[in-house]
Motif scaffolding. Structure first.
Motif, PDB file in Angstrom:
ATOM      1  N   SER A  25      -5.531   5.988  -1.546  1.00  0.00           N
ATOM      2  CA  SER A  25      -4.261   5.950  -0.820  1.00  0.00           C
ATOM      3  C   SER A  25      -4.463   5.356   0.565  1.00  0.00           C
ATOM      4  N   ARG A  28      -4.333   1.726   0.123  1.00  0.00           N
ATOM      5  CA  ARG A  28      -2.975   1.282  -0.147  1.00  0.00           C
ATOM      6  C   ARG A  28      -2.156   1.252   1.141  1.00  0.00           C
ATOM      7  N   VAL A  29      -2.288   2.308   1.931  1.00  0.00           N
ATOM      8  CA  VAL A  29      -1.544   2.378   3.184  1.00  0.00           C
ATOM      9  C   VAL A  29      -2.013   1.274   4.143  1.00  0.00           C
ATOM     10  N   SER A  32      -0.574  -1.960   3.165  1.00  0.00           N
ATOM     11  CA  SER A  32       0.854  -2.115   3.422  1.00  0.00           C
ATOM     12  C   SER A  32       1.070  -2.364   4.916  1.00  0.00           C
ATOM     13  N   ARG A  43       5.858   0.691  15.699  1.00  0.00           N
ATOM     14  CA  ARG A  43       6.708   1.878  15.664  1.00  0.00           C
ATOM     15  C   ARG A  43       5.932   3.088  15.172  1.00  0.00           C
ATOM     16  N   LEU A  44       5.098   2.870  14.138  1.00  0.00           N
ATOM     17  CA  LEU A  44       4.290   3.965  13.605  1.00  0.00           C
ATOM     18  C   LEU A  44       3.277   4.438  14.643  1.00  0.00           C
ATOM     19  N   ALA A  47       5.098   6.375  17.279  1.00  0.00           N
ATOM     20  CA  ALA A  47       5.527   7.689  16.786  1.00  0.00           C
ATOM     21  C   ALA A  47       4.346   8.657  16.791  1.00  0.00           C
TER      22      ALA A  47
ATOM     23  N   GLU B  14       8.605   7.628   9.887  1.00  0.00           N
ATOM     24  CA  GLU B  14       7.755   6.429   9.872  1.00  0.00           C
ATOM     25  C   GLU B  14       6.690   6.537   8.771  1.00  0.00           C
ATOM     26  N   ARG B  17       7.709   5.686   5.171  1.00  0.00           N
ATOM     27  CA  ARG B  17       7.844   4.280   4.784  1.00  0.00           C
ATOM     28  C   ARG B  17       6.587   3.768   4.101  1.00  0.00           C
ATOM     29  N   LEU B  18       5.463   4.481   4.290  1.00  0.00           N
ATOM     30  CA  LEU B  18       4.195   4.018   3.728  1.00  0.00           C
ATOM     31  C   LEU B  18       4.164   4.286   2.229  1.00  0.00           C
ATOM     32  N   PRO B  19       3.444   3.455   1.478  1.00  0.00           N
ATOM     33  CA  PRO B  19       3.446   3.630   0.024  1.00  0.00           C
ATOM     34  C   PRO B  19       2.725   4.915  -0.382  1.00  0.00           C
ATOM     35  N   GLY B  20       3.299   5.628  -1.340  1.00  0.00           N
ATOM     36  CA  GLY B  20       2.647   6.822  -1.880  1.00  0.00           C
ATOM     37  C   GLY B  20       2.756   8.041  -0.983  1.00  0.00           C
ATOM     38  N   ILE B  21       3.571   7.948   0.083  1.00  0.00           N
ATOM     39  CA  ILE B  21       3.733   9.104   0.971  1.00  0.00           C
ATOM     40  C   ILE B  21       5.168   9.603   0.910  1.00  0.00           C
TER      41      ILE B  21
END
Lengths: 199, 199
Positions: A25, A28-29, A32, A43-44, A47, B14, B17-21
């Motif tokens: 994961s 994957r993250v 992305s 933005r992330l 945050a 935020e 928006r990430l995949p798998g979360i």
């Protein structure tokens, strides 16, 4: 481990420190993020830092708060006569999502655990007792976890508060709704039998 | 949705928006950030931005790279005579983790998909053909995905490269090792039968 470019492998490593995020994961993250716009990543990142920089603790209930007092304590529509005591801030969420509890909270930030050297004085118990002085509180619901530590904490607080003439209650333990008796563990099952109610 | 303090709910948003979360894992991660040190949060935020700011594309194989050329193309021990063609950079990882492929890669950054309006000219196919001019390449392994688009892309490239007198191969499709025939889908099963080998 594949041979990633350094910034990518560093991000994957940082993401893996987070709870519930494994290698796959994290990859994957990270990917992305690589594909997203720079603004999204910014933005992330912002945050993340805002959570560290802008949040503190409510000076009434010890909940997480962006001001002196948390959203719940600030809300004049909440019932001031009931306080629900929980161990940690996230324990509030399942209670709030029932939409049936209208009272206030008190967060202990832990539970009594002699094994880990945590005694009552390390928890926010003193400020809980102080909240009783207003005379407004009629009931304290002890919603610490159904563990040895949570039970010990509930017992301790109950002994402390009962002399004040308050109603002190403990949330019910039993078989979860929608589950199958077949999969109930024996401790839960015996709690469920012990706390049976007449119909 | 519980009534979180604003910076916390923004971080959760935020993260989602990430995949798998999902909501739960976003809450869990947001909370762990809240509990972690400021330095930990800062390292994660910086790692996020570095991925956006420090990475580009390898000018040989189009892999992600922190320099003009990626780690793999820069490595003099890699076999210059074999090129494995994949759709996206993450497709390299499973191949690298076998530790059996010593050659180079070429990343197309997509696959031919008339439905989504993606033709060969949008992919990095031209630069693949140019890599053949050195005369060093003996084999091109087409490792695009076993999908309609991946197959079409492999077929297209194969037609393009074969006249150059190269060995053009396609990765095998069949039953995954360790799986049970009972759960094989019919397309995979028929591929597996079709590609059976004499023992």
């Amino acid at each position: 481990m594949p041979d990633f470019a350094e910034p990518l492998s560093r991000l994957i490593e940082e993401l893996r420190r987070l709870p519930g995020i494994g290698q796959k994961s994290a990859q994957r993250v990270a990917f992305s993020v690589l594909r997203s716009s720079r603004e999204d990543a910014e933005r992330l990142a912002k945050a993340l830092m805002d959570v560290k920089d802008k949040l503190g603790m409510c000076n009434i209930c010890n909940n997480i708060s962006d001001g002196e007092q948390c959203n719940i304590c600030r809300n004049p529509n909440r019932d001031q006569s009931v306080i629900c005591v929980v161990e940690e801030p996230p324990n509030i969420w399942p209670i709030e999502s029932t939409r049936t509890f209208e009272g206030l909270y008190h967060i202990l930030h832990g539970s009594i655990s002699p094994l880990r050297g945590i005694g009552p004085e390390q928890l926010r118990i003193k400020s809980l007792v102080e909240r009783m002085h207003s005379g407004e509180v009629k009931e304290v619901i002890l919603a610490t976890n159904p563990t040895v530590e949570g039970e010990a904490t509930a017992a301790y607080i109950s002994i402390l508060l009962k002399p004040l003439g308050l109603l002190v209650t403990r949330i019910a333990m039993g078989i979860p709704v929608g589950s199958d008796l077949e999969y109930a563990d024996e401790v839960t099952m015996s709690k469920s039998l012990e706390n049976r109610r007449q119909l």
